[in-house]
Design a protein around this motif. Structure first.
Motif: not given
Length: 284
Positions: A213-216, A263-271
């Protein structure tokens, strides 16, 4: 569409993985009921014959039957992987197969030599049996994921995987011995490991898809949560005396794993696909 057309390698690998999860749950239930010692400390025979003579012996015998069927499915997955043109599934499927003799040997020791001990199962053997089972399951999850050809963008898949992981993790905490209102009996222990393995599978999927992904870099968070979940699973098998301090450590491990997943889910949802944070705004 014929049955042969429906049974594809990705489906076969996924079924084998699900069957392995069921086997682990059945094994935990068998050990928790003490049925593993019910076949008169015999393996592969039971009660001096091929068929069980009591209900506890039947539980252990049925566990062995499912283990045999699952083992052949794992071997079949490895053989099929070598007949496919792509090589991504061969290594993990082969490693899972190579671990089968070790797991069978540990299982045989568990119900024979360990059955002669005054306290029954020994923690080292029980722990080794669980570690190898978790390793085989993880290898099969990776095989099933590698067999899938999905052209969807990775971030939506990561979001779904993290949602499943968080839900399964909450369910496993409620079924664990950390949550005292829930009885940690044989059925509760089987449920705990079933939900924990579901969370493991979802975290492995999220970690794999995050790498593409774009946030590896977020895969390090899911990988850490995966390691914490393994530790929490081991603490649930009576490998150490479960004192209030161990319970507190166990709770902290689960809470930290849950916090990392959330926390990862939140960051992924904003990515965004370009790797930057923030919501995606479409322009006409």
């Amino acid at each position: 569409m014929s049955l042969r057309d429906r049974v594809t390698f990705p489906r076969f690998a996924a079924f084998t993985t699900g069957l392995t999860l069921t086997l682990v749950m059945l094994g935990v239930y068998t050990a928790a009921t003490g049925s593993g010692l019910a076949c008169s400390a015999q393996w592969p025979l039971c009660d001096n014959g091929l068929l069980p003579q009591t209900i506890p012996s039947f539980i252990e015998w049925f566990h062995r039957l499912v283990a045999m069927i699952t083992g052949w499915f794992i071997v079949g997955t490895a053989i099929w992987s070598w007949r496919r043109p792509e090589t991504g599934t061969r290594l993990t499927a082969t490693l899972a197969t190579l671990l089968l003799p070790l797991q069978i040997s540990i299982g045989a020791v568990t119900v024979t030599l360990n059955g002669m001990l005054p306290t029954g199962y020994s923690p080292p053997t029980q722990g080794a049996h669980l570690v190898v089972a978790l390793t085989i399951f993880s290898l099969l999850v990776w095989t099933a994921l590698s067999a899938r050809t999905n052209g969807d963008p990775p971030l939506p898949r990561v979001r779904r995987a993290l949602l499943v992981a968080f839900g399964a993790l909450v369910a496993s905490i409620l079924a664990s011995r950390v949550f005292t209102p829930t009885p940690y009996g044989p059925a509760g222990q089987a449920l705990f490991y079933g939900t924990s393995l579901l969370a493991v599978a979802a975290l492995i999927a999220a970690t794999r898809w995050l790498a593409a992904s774009s946030v590896p870099r977020l895969r390090f968070a899911t990988g850490t949560a995966l390691g914490l979940l393994f530790v929490g699973s081991l603490l649930g098998r009576d490998l150490v005396f479960y004192t209030p301090t161990v319970r507190l450590v166990n709770a902290a491990v689960f809470l930290l794993a849950g916090a990392l997943v959330a926390a990862t889910a939140v960051l992924v949802s904003r990515a965004r696909p370009d790797g930057r944070a923030g919501s995606v705004v479409s322009s006409d």
